[in-house]
Structures are given as structure tokens and as C-alpha cells.
Design a protein around this motif. Structure first.
Motif, PDB file in Angstrom:
ATOM      1  N   GLU A 433       0.836  -1.210   0.000  1.00  0.00           N
ATOM      2  CA  GLU A 433       0.000   0.000   0.000  1.00  0.00           C
ATOM      3  C   GLU A 433       0.874   1.265   0.000  1.00  0.00           C
ATOM      4  O   GLU A 433       1.906   1.318   0.671  1.00  0.00           O
ATOM      5  CB  GLU A 433      -0.893  -0.015   1.250  1.00  0.00           C
ATOM      6  N   ASP A 435       0.390   5.697   0.069  1.00  0.00           N
ATOM      7  CA  ASP A 435      -0.546   6.825   0.172  1.00  0.00           C
ATOM      8  C   ASP A 435       0.270   8.052   0.601  1.00  0.00           C
ATOM      9  O   ASP A 435       0.416   8.340   1.784  1.00  0.00           O
ATOM     10  CB  ASP A 435      -1.629   6.476   1.214  1.00  0.00           C
ATOM     11  N   TRP A 469      -1.203   7.061  -4.870  1.00  0.00           N
ATOM     12  CA  TRP A 469      -2.047   6.177  -4.045  1.00  0.00           C
ATOM     13  C   TRP A 469      -2.306   4.854  -4.739  1.00  0.00           C
ATOM     14  O   TRP A 469      -2.649   4.818  -5.931  1.00  0.00           O
ATOM     15  CB  TRP A 469      -3.402   6.861  -3.752  1.00  0.00           C
ATOM     16  N   ASN A 470      -2.074   3.785  -3.987  1.00  0.00           N
ATOM     17  CA  ASN A 470      -2.568   2.454  -4.375  1.00  0.00           C
ATOM     18  C   ASN A 470      -2.902   1.724  -3.078  1.00  0.00           C
ATOM     19  O   ASN A 470      -2.055   1.632  -2.186  1.00  0.00           O
ATOM     20  CB  ASN A 470      -1.518   1.671  -5.177  1.00  0.00           C
ATOM     21  N   PRO A 471      -4.111   1.196  -2.960  1.00  0.00           N
ATOM     22  CA  PRO A 471      -4.539   0.629  -1.670  1.00  0.00           C
ATOM     23  C   PRO A 471      -3.971  -0.763  -1.386  1.00  0.00           C
ATOM     24  O   PRO A 471      -4.004  -1.232  -0.260  1.00  0.00           O
ATOM     25  CB  PRO A 471      -6.055   0.557  -1.824  1.00  0.00           C
ATOM     26  N   TRP A 472      -3.482  -1.420  -2.385  1.00  0.00           N
ATOM     27  CA  TRP A 472      -2.991  -2.813  -2.296  1.00  0.00           C
ATOM     28  C   TRP A 472      -4.097  -3.750  -1.808  1.00  0.00           C
ATOM     29  O   TRP A 472      -5.255  -3.329  -1.681  1.00  0.00           O
ATOM     30  CB  TRP A 472      -1.720  -2.887  -1.441  1.00  0.00           C
ATOM     31  N   ARG A 475      -6.405  -3.293   1.877  1.00  0.00           N
ATOM     32  CA  ARG A 475      -7.268  -2.115   1.904  1.00  0.00           C
ATOM     33  C   ARG A 475      -8.281  -2.138   0.754  1.00  0.00           C
ATOM     34  O   ARG A 475      -9.418  -1.691   0.894  1.00  0.00           O
ATOM     35  CB  ARG A 475      -6.408  -0.851   1.831  1.00  0.00           C
ATOM     36  N   TYR A 487      -6.728  -3.357  -7.500  1.00  0.00           N
ATOM     37  CA  TYR A 487      -5.528  -2.570  -7.149  1.00  0.00           C
ATOM     38  C   TYR A 487      -4.353  -2.902  -8.073  1.00  0.00           C
ATOM     39  O   TYR A 487      -3.445  -2.091  -8.267  1.00  0.00           O
ATOM     40  CB  TYR A 487      -5.140  -2.824  -5.680  1.00  0.00           C
TER      41      TYR A 487
END
Ligand SMILES: O=P(O)(O)OC[C@H]1O[C@@H](O)[C@H](O)[C@@H](O)[C@@H]1O
Length: 538
Positions: A433, A435, A469-472, A475, A487
Motif C-alpha cells: 500500500e 498513500d 495512491w494504491n490501496p494494495w 485495503r 488494485y
């Protein structure tokens, strides 16, 4: 609001008013049946009189005055040429069928043989009925005197189900799906009401003399000429299944983009090979109260949770309007560009009591997509805001992507209480993740997708920061409108103004500029690819 029904071989020839005797009779018959629907006792003849010709003339002259600094008391020299000085001009109905209403809404739909004799009877062919009922139900809310005219659509698929043209606003609304929900959802109504905000200016562009059986109809001439002008193409607007008006941009090389009035959000950008370049969640929800997960949402007047407003501000959740006065930017009338505007609603003014105009110009070019956001302070005191264009880029596999241009920069890490760090890596790669908001980034950032052999080049002005941003996986599962695996194929790299909020004095305007283009993956943010140099460029 008035309704008329007449035939033409297309809206163009409708505008040139080519009618057969049969269709002419049909026109009258239809008007008669519509009069009862409108519960008005006015006689037919009265309905067809060009009642607002003098107001039209007035508006025309006022516009000329503001544009050319003419004296209002002086008649423009062209009046004679355009037919405004003819004796019948203010006395009687003129040749042709287009009366001087403030607005004309044309439904180009099939042909007279298919039309029901009464608009309310057309159960098997419901489009005119639905449009008519929707407008009739809301007619008290439509400020401008509007005339609905049913005319023939015959240009193949272009008019397969029915198109709506709005004049003088030059909006072409392509109604592919004829469903009740389309009209119930008010999308066409919203469009017509938005059109109210547009001016009468366009009418000026096409005035010419038209002689038809010795008579002149400047109104018909102007519509005809205006639609004919190559540079003044009507916007292509289609109905989303959920009732969201969507503007389709196209350009000669074959690429396309789609922009929603909802959120002023670009939701698609396809290259000339029809490959989608923006990510859209497999679970995207299209509801009026929610931002759509994908495309390019506009974060305003707050980025993230850096303030008291909802996350990323309210602009992405609101219905924007078409903007016909993008000054000081020059107006564009092509099918590859659109200007949108958001003004605060009463509800917005309660949560963020500032008077503002937020504008966005979206322009599609060959291999590039340009967004120009602007914010104007209409208050008598300064205000400040943070801002971002959240670019959801479509990537082949996030593990194979790297960003160049952010190395050595300081960033706020949203995953660690917004603490400040300095980037140590040579390039940003992804294995979990992320952010972050990178501060004072260069104006050019490269997002290199090795598997796709494609590099996005993001150029930005006026938005010094860059959010990534990448939530992986973990998330992503917690985000209801994002598919569990989504993602892997998305990466947000945003143009942002976050660290230092933008301050605007009364009547000042802030302007940003963002351009995304794609190039071959050998490109590395301004450096040459050593292997390409060795092997030579092909
Ligand atoms: O779900 P939203 O509101 O579009 O935001 C997506 C993400 O955006 C990031 O900028 C925020 O720091 C995250 O907290 C958030 O999850």
C-alpha cells in the motif's frame, strides 16, 4: 413550453424547413393534440405567432453592443441584410416553422409514418411521449420560453432512437436508450435547465439572408447557418444507463474521452487503438451522492482529510453544468473539448460558506488529454482551498510499474500519521500500500508501465505537489466500490496543491494545467534509454 411536430430529412433539413403538404398537415394536427395536453385555451394561431421577436432583437443588439461596443440606439448595419428590417418581421409569422422562442428543443425521431397521431398515445414508440411528459411535468421550472418540436431523424444510426438538439445552446444529446428512468432521472431536464445559463450569443454567428418564396426568416437562417458552420459542432452528449449525462469527446486521430456532468469527471480516455488508458473500478457505483471510483475525479475545495469537509471535498459528488462563458479562455466549439462549471449549491454554502466558480476545460488531442481547472473567488473576502486532479491510470500490473521524477523529494506519508520523509529510492516501485503526497515535484513525471511498454507522461502547472495512491490487497477489500483484484491494474498519480493551500483574493482566479500523454516505454522522464541508444531507435 410548446410542442410542434414536423417532418424533415434530418435536423439540418428541418432547419432549412423542407416540408411536404402531408407533413405540413400533420404538423397542425399534432399541435392541436398537444394544445389539449398543455391545458391551455389559446387558439392554435396564437401559439404559432413569433411572440418574442422583439425580445430576440433586443437580446441580439445587447449582445452586439457588449461584443463590439456599438451604441444601443444605433441599428446594426447588418439588420437590413439579415432581414430584421423587413415589414413582416414584427407583424406576422415568417416563412419556415421555427418561431422566435427563447429556446428550441428538437427531438429528431424516426419519421412521420411512425409517429402516433396524439403524443400521449405512442405506447409502442414511447420516446416522444416520455420527453413530452417529462418536460410538461417540469414546465414551470423551465425559465426560458421553450418550444419542443418533433422532427424527422433519418441519418442512419445517428438518429437510431432519437436525438435531442437544443438551440441556441448548440447541445446535441444522443438518446440511445429510451427508458422511462432516463426521463425520470431528470437528466434531459437537467440538461435543458443547464442550457438556460447559456447565452444567446451563438445566434449572432450565423445570421444570413435567406430568401424563401420571397420571404425572410432570420431565425431559421441563423439556426441553419450555425449548425452548418464546421467550427461550431454540437456537443455529443449521451445518456448513461443510470441517467448520468455523458459528453463524448473525439478527435481526428481516433482517440476519445468521456466526461460526466456528475463530478465534472473524466471517466474514459481511449487512444487511437481504442485502448482504455484510465482505470475504472470493476465495482464502480454511479450514484448522485458518490464519487465514481476511477477516471479523473476533481478534489475541491479540500484534498484528503486536510480540513473539516468530506474527504477530497464535495466537487466530485455534485452535478456540474456546461459552461458557455469560459472567459478569459477563448471559447471552443469543437467535438474534442468541453467546458464545465460548478457553482456552490445552498447545501455547499452551509458547509463551505464561500462564493466561487470552479471551472474545468477538458481537451482531447492526438495522444494527449489536457485538463485546465480554474477557481474564481466571487466573495468580497479572500478564501483558500486545496486541490487535486486524481488521475486513476490504468496499468498492466502494479508490480511492474515505476514512477520517475519524484526521487529525492520530501513527502507526507498518510499511512504514518502524515509524517514527513525524504524519498531515498531512485524510482518509486510498488510492493504494498502507498498513500503519499510528494512535495514541490517537477512539472514532468513519468509513470512507466514495463509490461504494456507504455509510459504516461504527466505534465502539470499550478499544482506543485503529486499524490501517489494504491490501496494494495488488504485495503482494496475494505473499499466497497473497488474489486478485490483491481488494485493490480490501477495507480493514482495526482496533480495536487496540498502543502500550501491556494489563497484567492476577491475576484481573483487560480488556474492549473495538466496534460497526460503516452509515449513508448523507452522514455524515462527526460533521460534517454541506454539500451535504445545502443540498439538505435526504431
Ligand atoms: O475513497 P476516496 O475518498 O476516493 O479516497 C481514496 C484514498 O485517497 C487517499 O488520498 C487518501 O489518503 C486515502 O485515505 C483514501 O482511501
Amino acid at each position: 413550453m410548446r410542442i410542434a411536430h414536423l417532418s424533415s430529412s434530418s435536423y439540418r433539413s428541418f432547419i432549412s424547413v423542407r416540408r411536404t403538404t402531408t407533413n405540413y398537415q400533420y404538423h397542425y394536427q399534432y399541435v392541436s393534440s398537444s394544445i389539449s395536453n398543455l391545458s391551455t385555451s389559446k387558439p392554435l394561431q396564437q401559439l404559432r405567432l413569433p411572440l418574442s421577436l422583439s425580445s430576440l432583437r433586443l437580446q441580439r443588439r445587447v449582445v452586439s453592443t457588449s461584443m463590439a461596443s456599438d451604441d444601443v440606439t444605433t441599428l446594426p448595419a447588418d439588420d437590413d441584410k439579415y432581414g430584421f428590417t423587413r415589414s413582416e418581421m414584427y407583424q406576422t409569422n415568417l416563412a419556415g416553422t421555427v418561431d422566435a422562442y427563447d429556446r428550441h428543443v428538437f427531438l429528431c425521431h424516426k419519421n412521420p409514418e411512425d409517429w402516433a397521431s396524439r403524443v400521449e398515445d405512442s405506447a409502442s414508440d414511447p420516446l416522444p411521449k416520455l420527453l413530452f411528459s417529462a418536460l410538461k411535468a417540469r414546465k414551470n421550472d423551465i425559465a426560458l420560453k421553450t418550444k419542443l418540436t418533433i422532427c424527422e431523424g433519418r441519418d442512419g444510426t445517428e438518429f437510431s432512437d432519437g436525438d435531442v438538439l437544443i438551440f441556441p445552446e448548440m447541445v446535441k444529446y444522443r438518446v440511445w436508450k429510451c427508458s422511462g428512468s432516463f426521463f425520470e432521472s431528470n437528466s434531459i431536464f437537467a440538461l435543458i435547465v443547464h442550457a438556460c445559463m447559456l447565452s444567446f450569443r451563438i445566434l449572432l454567428l450565423g445570421f444570413s439572408l435567406e430568401k424563401r418564396k420571397g420571404k425572410v426568416n432570420p431565425i431559421v437562417s441563423s439556426i441553419k447557418e450555425t449548425f452548418r458552420l464546421k467550427t461550431i459542432m454540437p456537443l455529443n452528449i449521451v445518456n448513461e444507463a443510470e441517467g448520468f449525462p455523458r459528453i463524448i469527446l473525439t478527435e481526428p486521430s481516433g482517440s476519445s474521452a468521456e466526461v460526466l456532468l456528475h463530478g465534472g469527471q473524466v471517466v474514459s480516455w481511449k487512444n487511437d487503438r481504442r485502448e482504455e488508458l484510465l482505470f475504472m473500478s470493476s465495482k464502480a457505483i454511479r450514484k448522485t451522492s458518490k464519487a465514481i471510483r476511477g477516471g479523473i475525479p476533481v478534489c475541491f475545495p479540500q484534498f484528503g482529510t486536510m480540513g473539516s469537509l468530506e474527504q477530497h471535498g464535495f466537487a466530485r459528488n455534485r452535478l456540474w453544468s456546461l459552461d458557455n462563458d469560459p472567459s478569459p479562455l477563448a471559447a471552443v466549439n469543437t467535438q474534442s473539448s468541453v467546458d464545465l462549471i460548478l457553482r456552490p449549491s445552498e447545501e455547499d454554502s452551509k458547509t463551505w460558506p464561500r462564493r466561487f466558480e470552479l471551472r474545468l476545460r477538458v481537451t482531447l488531442g492526438s495522444g494527449k488529454l489536457t485538463l485546465i481547472p480554474r477557481v474564481r473567488n466571487l466573495d468580497n473576502k479572500p478564501f483558500s482551498f486545496t486541490f487535486a486532479l486524481r488521475n486513476y491510470l490504468s496499468v498492466s500490473d502494479i508490480s511492474e510499474v515505476r514512477i520517475e521524477g519524484l526521487e529525492t523529494l520530501d513527502y507526507f506519508d498518510n499511512l504514518i500519521r502524515k509524517e514527513r520523509f525524504t524519498e531515498q529510492a531512485d524510482a518509486i516501485t510498488f510492493d504494498g500500500e502507498i498513500d503519499r503526497v510528494y512535495l514541490s515535484s517537477p512539472t514532468k513525471i513519468a509513470i512507466i508501465d514495463h509490461e504494456k511498454k507504455r509510459t504516461f507522461v504527466l505534465r502539470k502547472v499550478g499544482m506543485p505537489d503529486a499524490a501517489v495512491w494504491n490501496p494494495w490487497d488488504k485495503r482494496a477489500k475494505a473499499i466497497s466500490d473497488l474489486g478485490d483484484e483491481d488494485y493490480k491494474t490501477m495507480l493514482c498519480v495526482d496533480s495536487a496543491a496540498v502543502e500550501n493551500s491556494i489563497v484567492l483574493k476577491p475576484f481573483e482566479e487560480w488556474k492549473g494545467h495538466q496534460e497526460i500523454s503516452t509515449v513508448s516505454s523507452s522514455y524515462c522522464s527526460g533521460q534517454l534509454d541506454p539500451s535504445k541508444v545502443l540498439r538505435g531507435f526504431r
